[in-house]
Structures are given as structure tokens and as C-alpha cells.
Design an enzyme around this catalytic site. Structure first.
Site, short mmCIF file in Angstrom:
data_model
loop_
_atom_site.label_atom_id
_atom_site.label_comp_id
_atom_site.label_asym_id
_atom_site.label_seq_id
_atom_site.Cartn_x
_atom_site.Cartn_y
_atom_site.Cartn_z
N CYS A 145 63.55 -151.34 -7.19
CA CYS A 145 64.33 -150.15 -7.56
C CYS A 145 65.17 -149.64 -6.41
O CYS A 145 66.04 -148.78 -6.61
CB CYS A 145 63.41 -149.03 -8.06
N CYS A 150 55.40 -146.90 -8.76
CA CYS A 150 55.96 -145.96 -7.77
C CYS A 150 54.91 -145.54 -6.74
O CYS A 150 55.25 -145.16 -5.62
CB CYS A 150 56.53 -144.74 -8.46
FE1 FES Z 1 61.43 -146.61 -7.50
FE2 FES Z 1 59.82 -144.95 -8.73
S1 FES Z 1 61.48 -146.02 -9.59
S2 FES Z 1 59.65 -145.70 -6.72
#
Ligand code: FES
Length: 125
Positions: free
Chosen positions: A33, A102
Site C-alpha cells: 500500500c 495494517c
Molecule cells: Fe496501508 Fe493500512 S492500507 S497500512
């Protein structure tokens, strides 16, 4: 979708900030991400005396970093190494499945910081 605890820590993250003279500083990122956590630890003896962090990430990353800082504060290095992603999620009364990853940032940063500290410390001897 999120528990009250997640919303509380997201809205009012604990221990957030920068430490002037940390014992150890690490940056970990989630390649999927692109979010990242900068973690500062003050270590005295074998205990974590203070924690600060800057989080560049989603709401769940903010909440998990905040609760992880509370879980690790005052712990011995060995105890802090035992803090898992699941412990962090449980301390927040759970995370949605798609947000479980996360919590890896905070637990991964804690482990990386402690390992880094031990590496430097070992080479002092
Ligand atoms: Fe990257 Fe939550 S989407 S840490």
C-alpha cells in the site's frame, strides 16, 4: 466497520511525534500500500522507556501504531518482541479483515527497532 477503540485511537493517537535523541530509530514500509511508519524508541537497561512515531498511512495504521505504542511502553525488549499483529488488533477490539495487515507496520517496526538496537549493542562489546 471500526470499533470505538479504533476510532478513538485514530482521532486521538497516543505518543505521536518525533523524539530528539532516540536510542534507536527505524522506518518500515508496507510495499503493497506504500504506507510507512517511522518509530523512535528510548531504551534504558532492557526496557522501553519512551516511544514516539510518525505514521504515513491509513486510519487503521494510525490506530494500530497508537495502541502498539501503549502496549510496548515500559515493557522489556523481550516482552515487546512478543507483541503480535493479533495482540494489536485485539487491543483495539478487532479490525476488519481487510485491515488486519495494517497492524503489521507497528509490530514489524517494533521488532526491527529492537533487533537493530541489539545489533548495535552487540557490536559495542
Ligand atoms: Fe496501508 Fe493500512 S492500507 S497500512
Amino acid at each position: 466497520m471500526y470499533s470505538d477503540k479504533v476510532m478513538d485511537h485514530f482521532s486521538n493517537p497516543r505518543n505521536v511525534g518525533i523524539m530528539e535523541e532516540p536510542t534507536v530509530l527505524v522506518k518500515v514500509g508496507d510495499p503493497d500500500c506504500g504506507d510507512a511508519l517511522l518509530l523512535f524508541l528510548k531504551i534504558e537497561g532492557d526496557k522501553i522507556r519512551d516511544i514516539k512515531y510518525k505514521i504515513f498511512g491509513c486510519g487503521a495504521a494510525i490506530a494500530t501504531s497508537s495502541i502498539a505504542s501503549e502496549l510496548a511502553m515500559g515493557k522489556t525488549l523481550e516482552e515487546a518482541l512478543q507483541i503480535t499483529d493479533q495482540d494489536i488488533a485485539d487491543a483495539l477490539d478487532g479490525l476488519p479483515d481487510e485491515k488486519m495487515h495494517c497492524s503489521n507496520l507497528a509490530s514489524g517496526a517494533l521488532k526491527a527497532a529492537i533487533n537493530e538496537y541489539r545489533k548495535v549493542h552487540a557490536s559495542d562489546k
